[in-house]
Design a protein around this motif. Structure first.
Motif, short mmCIF file in Angstrom:
data_model
loop_
_atom_site.label_atom_id
_atom_site.label_comp_id
_atom_site.label_asym_id
_atom_site.label_seq_id
_atom_site.Cartn_x
_atom_site.Cartn_y
_atom_site.Cartn_z
N GLN A 122 51.60 41.82 42.34
CA GLN A 122 50.24 42.35 42.43
C GLN A 122 50.06 43.57 41.54
O GLN A 122 50.89 44.48 41.53
CB GLN A 122 49.93 42.73 43.88
N VAL A 162 47.01 46.31 41.09
CA VAL A 162 45.70 46.75 41.60
C VAL A 162 45.00 47.54 40.51
O VAL A 162 45.50 48.58 40.06
CB VAL A 162 45.86 47.60 42.87
N ASN A 195 39.24 48.34 42.58
CA ASN A 195 40.51 47.91 43.17
C ASN A 195 40.69 46.39 43.16
O ASN A 195 41.25 45.80 44.10
CB ASN A 195 40.65 48.43 44.61
N ASN A 224 42.29 42.80 42.01
CA ASN A 224 43.68 42.40 41.80
C ASN A 224 43.84 41.59 40.52
O ASN A 224 43.01 40.73 40.20
CB ASN A 224 44.17 41.52 42.95
N TRP A 261 46.95 39.14 39.49
CA TRP A 261 48.20 38.57 39.99
C TRP A 261 49.01 38.09 38.80
O TRP A 261 48.54 37.29 37.99
CB TRP A 261 47.92 37.42 40.96
N HIS A 308 40.78 40.92 46.02
CA HIS A 308 40.90 42.32 46.44
C HIS A 308 41.79 42.37 47.68
O HIS A 308 41.78 41.44 48.49
CB HIS A 308 39.53 42.93 46.78
N LYS A 318 45.40 42.86 50.02
CA LYS A 318 46.78 42.38 50.04
C LYS A 318 46.85 40.86 50.09
O LYS A 318 45.86 40.17 50.34
CB LYS A 318 47.48 42.95 51.27
#
Length: 200
Positions: free
Chosen positions: A5, A7, A12, A14, A16, A190, A192
């Motif tokens: 990840q 950020v 914020n 993501n 990947w 966005h 986790k």
């Protein structure tokens, strides 16, 4: 496959990062390239970027990425293609700096359920999930499901932006939840990652 990840600074969002031992790297969405480089080993090559949707916070690093890896392919659908080339459709005109993708020749249009070979017998599949935006695509690879903003667990969906549609979102949500039954991990646009169906 290792999924890492990153950020990004804008909202914020993501990115990947998908890597294997063959030094090929693939991305799902693209934000801050300097942050990406800080976690990506220098001998890796970014081969492609799978765009979950074309809102600014998920695409704004693409021009910088292509300056470093000019052969990198950007995967999206026809709606995403249009928005990559329009600061109105990707909403970047409402930020401090507008964004227009400078490498349209690197775009590969995905048809629904098309697969892309990453390496060996490993493929990335996709399915269209409009509702948040017409450009929304979810991706599936090796038991990993990448949903962008089409589905963020424990977060109220956003369908009131231009191009959003509540009815389409409900249909897409049903499809996403069906796909989750055959996946182990979910990676949203966005927040986790989530373990959704892991068998110990």
């Amino acid at each position: 496959m290792l999924v890492t990840q990153v950020v990004n600074r804008v909202l914020n969002s993501n990115t990947w990062l998908l890597t294997e031992d063959n030094f090929d790297a693939w991305l799902v969405d693209c934000g801050d390239v300097d942050l990406l480089q800080s976690v990506l080993q220098p001998n890796y090559t970014v081969k492609g970027v799978f765009i979950t949707h074309s809102h600014f916070d998920h695409i704004y690093g693409l021009n910088n990425l292509l300056k470093i890896w000019p052969r990198c392919i950007v995967y999206t659908n026809e709606f995403g293609y249009e928005a990559l080339l329009s600061d109105k459709k990707n909403f970047s005109r409402y930020y401090e700096v507008s964004f227009i993708f400078e490498y349209p020749e690197n775009i590969c249009l995905l048809s629904d359920e098309k697969t892309v070979l990453l390496y060996n017998n490993v493929v990335m599949s996709n399915f269209s999930t409009p509702g948040h935006d017409p450009s929304c695509i979810c991706y599936e690879c090796c038991g990993n499901l990448f949903t962008g903003d089409a589905y963020i667990p424990d977060t109220k969906p956003v369908t009131n932006l231009r191009g959003g549609n509540k009815e389409e979102y409900q249909k897409s949500l049903t499809l996403i939840k069906e796909r989750m039954n055959s996946c182990s991990f979910l990676f949203p646009g966005h927040g986790k990652s989530f373990c959704v169906n892991y068998k110990f």
